[in-house]
Design a protein around this motif. Structure first.
Motif, mmCIF file in Angstrom:
data_model
loop_
_atom_site.group_PDB
_atom_site.id
_atom_site.type_symbol
_atom_site.label_atom_id
_atom_site.label_comp_id
_atom_site.label_asym_id
_atom_site.label_seq_id
_atom_site.Cartn_x
_atom_site.Cartn_y
_atom_site.Cartn_z
ATOM 1 N N TRP A 3 0.833 -1.183 0.000
ATOM 2 C CA TRP A 3 0.000 0.000 0.000
ATOM 3 C C TRP A 3 0.878 1.246 0.000
ATOM 4 O O TRP A 3 1.900 1.305 0.667
ATOM 5 N N GLN A 4 0.449 2.270 -0.729
ATOM 6 C CA GLN A 4 1.154 3.542 -0.800
ATOM 7 C C GLN A 4 0.186 4.649 -0.417
ATOM 8 O O GLN A 4 -0.934 4.716 -0.928
ATOM 9 N N HIS A 17 -5.072 5.172 0.752
ATOM 10 C CA HIS A 17 -3.943 4.329 0.387
ATOM 11 C C HIS A 17 -4.289 3.590 -0.897
ATOM 12 O O HIS A 17 -5.426 3.170 -1.103
ATOM 13 N N VAL A 18 -3.296 3.423 -1.757
ATOM 14 C CA VAL A 18 -3.489 2.801 -3.067
ATOM 15 C C VAL A 18 -2.518 1.635 -3.209
ATOM 16 O O VAL A 18 -1.364 1.721 -2.799
ATOM 17 N N LEU A 27 -8.116 0.720 -3.440
ATOM 18 C CA LEU A 27 -8.105 1.923 -2.607
ATOM 19 C C LEU A 27 -8.688 1.589 -1.252
ATOM 20 O O LEU A 27 -9.680 0.862 -1.157
ATOM 21 N N THR A 28 -8.093 2.141 -0.196
ATOM 22 C CA THR A 28 -8.642 1.982 1.135
ATOM 23 C C THR A 28 -8.338 3.226 1.946
ATOM 24 O O THR A 28 -7.480 4.027 1.578
ATOM 25 N N GLU A 29 -9.027 3.403 3.051
ATOM 26 C CA GLU A 29 -8.829 4.551 3.924
ATOM 27 C C GLU A 29 -7.881 4.142 5.045
ATOM 28 O O GLU A 29 -8.007 3.070 5.616
ATOM 29 N N SER A 30 -6.920 4.982 5.377
ATOM 30 C CA SER A 30 -5.831 4.590 6.266
ATOM 31 C C SER A 30 -6.236 4.317 7.703
ATOM 32 O O SER A 30 -5.565 3.563 8.391
ATOM 33 N N THR A 34 -8.100 -2.508 6.778
ATOM 34 C CA THR A 34 -8.717 -3.813 6.544
ATOM 35 C C THR A 34 -10.209 -3.676 6.258
ATOM 36 O O THR A 34 -10.876 -4.651 5.991
ATOM 37 N N GLY A 35 -10.719 -2.451 6.309
ATOM 38 C CA GLY A 35 -12.140 -2.196 6.082
ATOM 39 C C GLY A 35 -12.477 -2.213 4.605
ATOM 40 O O GLY A 35 -11.884 -2.929 3.807
ATOM 41 N N ALA A 36 -13.406 -1.386 4.233
ATOM 42 C CA ALA A 36 -13.882 -1.328 2.852
ATOM 43 C C ALA A 36 -12.749 -1.013 1.894
ATOM 44 O O ALA A 36 -11.952 -0.115 2.121
#
Length: 59
Positions: A3-4, A17-18, A27-30, A34-36
């Motif tokens: 993740w970046q 994070h991508v 894509l996820t939220e930092s 581990t969520g959506a």
């Protein structure tokens, strides 16, 4: 998956994070990596970015 953090992220826990694979962008939220997780093809992700850049929130 590696993740970046977004280069537009300031200090704090609310960052995007991508991670990429050959055919998918993740894509996820930092604050909860581990969520959506949003998954998109590169073409779809490019279209999303183009739409966001044209939006009224840009000055």
């Amino acid at each position: 998956m590696n993740w970046q953090k977004s280069s537009y992220c300031s200090e704090g826990n609310s960052c995007v994070h991508v991670a990429t694979t050959t055919e998918t962008i993740h894509l996820t939220e930092s604050s909860d990596p581990t969520g959506a997780i949003l998954k998109a093809t590169p073409a779809t992700f490019e279209a999303l970015l183009a739409t966001l850049k044209k939006g009224p929130h840009r000055g």
